[in-house]
Design a protein around this motif. Sequence first.
Motif, PDB file in Angstrom:
ATOM      1  N   HIS A   1       0.858  -1.174   0.000  1.00  0.00           N
ATOM      2  CA  HIS A   1       0.000   0.000   0.000  1.00  0.00           C
ATOM      3  C   HIS A   1       0.902   1.234   0.000  1.00  0.00           C
ATOM      4  O   HIS A   1       1.998   1.205   0.578  1.00  0.00           O
ATOM      5  N   VAL A   2       0.426   2.337  -0.615  1.00  0.00           N
ATOM      6  CA  VAL A   2       1.286   3.514  -0.770  1.00  0.00           C
ATOM      7  C   VAL A   2       0.536   4.789  -0.394  1.00  0.00           C
ATOM      8  O   VAL A   2      -0.589   5.025  -0.842  1.00  0.00           O
ATOM      9  N   LEU A   3       1.208   5.601   0.411  1.00  0.00           N
ATOM     10  CA  LEU A   3       0.809   6.989   0.622  1.00  0.00           C
ATOM     11  C   LEU A   3       1.964   7.831   0.103  1.00  0.00           C
ATOM     12  O   LEU A   3       3.071   7.788   0.651  1.00  0.00           O
ATOM     13  N   SER A   4       1.736   8.585  -0.977  1.00  0.00           N
ATOM     14  CA  SER A   4       2.813   9.377  -1.583  1.00  0.00           C
ATOM     15  C   SER A   4       2.544  10.863  -1.407  1.00  0.00           C
ATOM     16  O   SER A   4       1.402  11.318  -1.452  1.00  0.00           O
ATOM     17  N   GLU A   5       3.608  11.621  -1.221  1.00  0.00           N
ATOM     18  CA  GLU A   5       3.497  13.058  -1.028  1.00  0.00           C
ATOM     19  C   GLU A   5       2.964  13.718  -2.290  1.00  0.00           C
ATOM     20  O   GLU A   5       3.187  13.245  -3.411  1.00  0.00           O
ATOM     21  N   LYS A   6       2.218  14.817  -2.105  1.00  0.00           N
ATOM     22  CA  LYS A   6       1.775  15.580  -3.271  1.00  0.00           C
ATOM     23  C   LYS A   6       2.990  16.318  -3.853  1.00  0.00           C
ATOM     24  O   LYS A   6       3.985  16.517  -3.155  1.00  0.00           O
ATOM     25  N   PRO A   7       2.917  16.728  -5.151  1.00  0.00           N
ATOM     26  CA  PRO A   7       1.855  16.454  -6.118  1.00  0.00           C
ATOM     27  C   PRO A   7       1.920  15.013  -6.624  1.00  0.00           C
ATOM     28  O   PRO A   7       2.931  14.337  -6.425  1.00  0.00           O
TER      29      PRO A   7
ATOM     30  N   PHE B   1       7.296  26.864  -3.994  1.00  0.00           N
ATOM     31  CA  PHE B   1       7.374  26.782  -5.447  1.00  0.00           C
ATOM     32  C   PHE B   1       6.004  26.418  -6.017  1.00  0.00           C
ATOM     33  O   PHE B   1       5.199  25.752  -5.379  1.00  0.00           O
ATOM     34  N   LEU B   2       5.748  26.849  -7.237  1.00  0.00           N
ATOM     35  CA  LEU B   2       4.390  26.814  -7.775  1.00  0.00           C
ATOM     36  C   LEU B   2       3.794  25.414  -7.827  1.00  0.00           C
ATOM     37  O   LEU B   2       2.645  25.228  -7.440  1.00  0.00           O
ATOM     38  N   LEU B   3       4.541  24.431  -8.308  1.00  0.00           N
ATOM     39  CA  LEU B   3       3.971  23.083  -8.379  1.00  0.00           C
ATOM     40  C   LEU B   3       3.866  22.463  -7.002  1.00  0.00           C
ATOM     41  O   LEU B   3       2.852  21.859  -6.649  1.00  0.00           O
ATOM     42  N   ASP B   4       4.896  22.618  -6.188  1.00  0.00           N
ATOM     43  CA  ASP B   4       4.907  21.992  -4.870  1.00  0.00           C
ATOM     44  C   ASP B   4       3.910  22.644  -3.925  1.00  0.00           C
ATOM     45  O   ASP B   4       3.139  21.969  -3.245  1.00  0.00           O
ATOM     46  N   GLY B   5       3.914  23.979  -3.859  1.00  0.00           N
ATOM     47  CA  GLY B   5       3.022  24.681  -2.938  1.00  0.00           C
ATOM     48  C   GLY B   5       1.698  25.082  -3.542  1.00  0.00           C
ATOM     49  O   GLY B   5       0.676  25.122  -2.857  1.00  0.00           O
ATOM     50  N   GLY B   6       1.698  25.387  -4.844  1.00  0.00           N
ATOM     51  CA  GLY B   6       0.474  25.863  -5.473  1.00  0.00           C
ATOM     52  C   GLY B   6      -0.645  24.841  -5.478  1.00  0.00           C
ATOM     53  O   GLY B   6      -1.827  25.203  -5.428  1.00  0.00           O
ATOM     54  N   VAL B   7      -0.296  23.543  -5.540  1.00  0.00           N
ATOM     55  CA  VAL B   7      -1.353  22.529  -5.527  1.00  0.00           C
ATOM     56  C   VAL B   7      -2.145  22.555  -4.223  1.00  0.00           C
ATOM     57  O   VAL B   7      -3.303  22.143  -4.192  1.00  0.00           O
ATOM     58  N   HIS B   8      -1.534  23.046  -3.127  1.00  0.00           N
ATOM     59  CA  HIS B   8      -2.274  23.191  -1.872  1.00  0.00           C
ATOM     60  C   HIS B   8      -3.494  24.102  -2.081  1.00  0.00           C
ATOM     61  O   HIS B   8      -4.611  23.787  -1.652  1.00  0.00           O
ATOM     62  N   THR B   9      -3.250  25.252  -2.718  1.00  0.00           N
ATOM     63  CA  THR B   9      -4.324  26.224  -2.922  1.00  0.00           C
ATOM     64  C   THR B   9      -5.440  25.639  -3.773  1.00  0.00           C
ATOM     65  O   THR B   9      -6.628  25.816  -3.482  1.00  0.00           O
ATOM     66  N   ILE B  10      -5.081  24.925  -4.830  1.00  0.00           N
ATOM     67  CA  ILE B  10      -6.094  24.353  -5.708  1.00  0.00           C
ATOM     68  C   ILE B  10      -6.844  23.228  -4.989  1.00  0.00           C
ATOM     69  O   ILE B  10      -8.051  23.051  -5.182  1.00  0.00           O
TER      70      ILE B  10
ATOM     71  N   PHE C   1      -4.307  22.270 -12.959  1.00  0.00           N
ATOM     72  CA  PHE C   1      -4.500  23.718 -12.838  1.00  0.00           C
ATOM     73  C   PHE C   1      -3.155  24.434 -12.902  1.00  0.00           C
ATOM     74  O   PHE C   1      -3.009  25.445 -13.599  1.00  0.00           O
ATOM     75  N   ILE C   2      -2.154  23.938 -12.169  1.00  0.00           N
ATOM     76  CA  ILE C   2      -0.843  24.590 -12.168  1.00  0.00           C
ATOM     77  C   ILE C   2      -0.214  24.511 -13.553  1.00  0.00           C
ATOM     78  O   ILE C   2       0.334  25.503 -14.061  1.00  0.00           O
TER      79      ILE C   2
END
Length: 341
Positions: free
Chosen positions: A96-102, A165-174, A319-320
Motif C-alpha cells: 500500500h502507498v501513501l505518496s506526497e503531493k503532487p 514553489f508553484l507546483l509543490d506549494g500551489g497545488v495546496h491552494t487548488i 491547474f498549475i
Amino acid sequence: MIEFQEVGRRPSTERRPIDAPPLHAVYSRSEKSSYEFADAAVELGLSPAPAIYHDGDPSMDLDALLARSGITAVIVVLPIALQPSIVRKALAAGKHVLSEKPVAPDVAGGISLIKEYNEKYRENLVWRVAENYEAEPGFRTAGELIAAGKIGKINFFKAVYQGGFLLDGGVHTIAVLRTMLPEPLTHLSSFASFNHEYLKPHDTINAVAKAGSHFHGIVELSFGAPTKSTPSSDAFTITGSEGWMTVNFTNVEGTGQVLRIRIKRVVKFEGKPTEEVEEVIDKPIKGVQAEFGSFFDAISGKEALDIGDPLGALNDVAFIQAGLNSGGELVDLVKLVSEGK
C-alpha cells in the motif's frame, strides 16, 4: 521513504500525534539521512528502532526493503520527479502507498500512473496522495457550510497564495478550492512570469478561473513577492448570493494556529436585507494527522475519510500546468485531465 508493518495498536505516548501502526524501516539514498530519520522517529515514539536501508549497501537498498514480506505499507516522501517511479516500484512489490503531493510532475505523467494503478493494483492495494490541506477540518467544514447554502448560491471566489514553489506549494491552494467549492474548476486563462532571476522559469501565476456552470474567480499564486506579508489579508474568499466567507490560517493567543472561518451573511425581511450577521468558527490544524489517519484506516479495512484520491490530486496539478502554459488562452481543464494535453 518510510515503511510500516501490519497495522496494529501500539502504546500511546504524549508525543505521538496519531495512532500509527508500527514503523519498521526507513530508507534514503544516503546512510547518514537514513540514520537521522530513524533517530527522529525513535524520539517521536513511532518506533523503538527502525531498520536502516540506503543505497550505500546493495544488501540494504530499496529493492531489499521492498522484498520484505512483512512490510505492508509504504510512505513515499521524495523529490517530485522521482516519486512516480518509486510509487510504481512499491505497488509492484505489493505494498500500500501513501505518496506526497503532487501526484506527478505533470498531467501526462499523472494520467499514466493512475491508469497503471487502476488496471493493475486498485483491487488489492490502497494508493493515496498526501494532500494535507484537503484534509484540514477547517477547509472541509467550510465546504460543508457552502454546500448547505450558508452563503447562498456561489457567485465568485478569490484565492491568494504566497510562498513555496508553484507546483509543490500551489497545488495546496487548488486542493483547498477543490474541497470548498460546490463544483469543480473547469477552465482558466492566465499569465505566468518570474520576478526573481533565481526562480526561473516562473514564480507567479495570475489566473481567472471558471467553476461549474455559473461561477468564476481569481487565483493568484506567487513566490515572487518582495516580502513575506501579502497586500491581501484573506487567503480564500467565497462570495454567494446571501453573504460571503473567508478562510485563513490565524494565530490565536493561548491556542496556536487555527483555520478561521469568518462568515457574514444578510438577514432578509419580506425579501429585503435588514441586517448583517457575522459568525466566526475556529478549527484546529490537523490536516497531516487526518491524511495519515485516513490512510491507516483504509489499509486496515476500516471506513476512511474520503481524501487522497489520486485523480483529485491530478486535477490540482492540471491547474498549475495550465496556469503556467496558458499565455492568456482559455484552457479546458476537464479536457487536459482526460487527454493529458
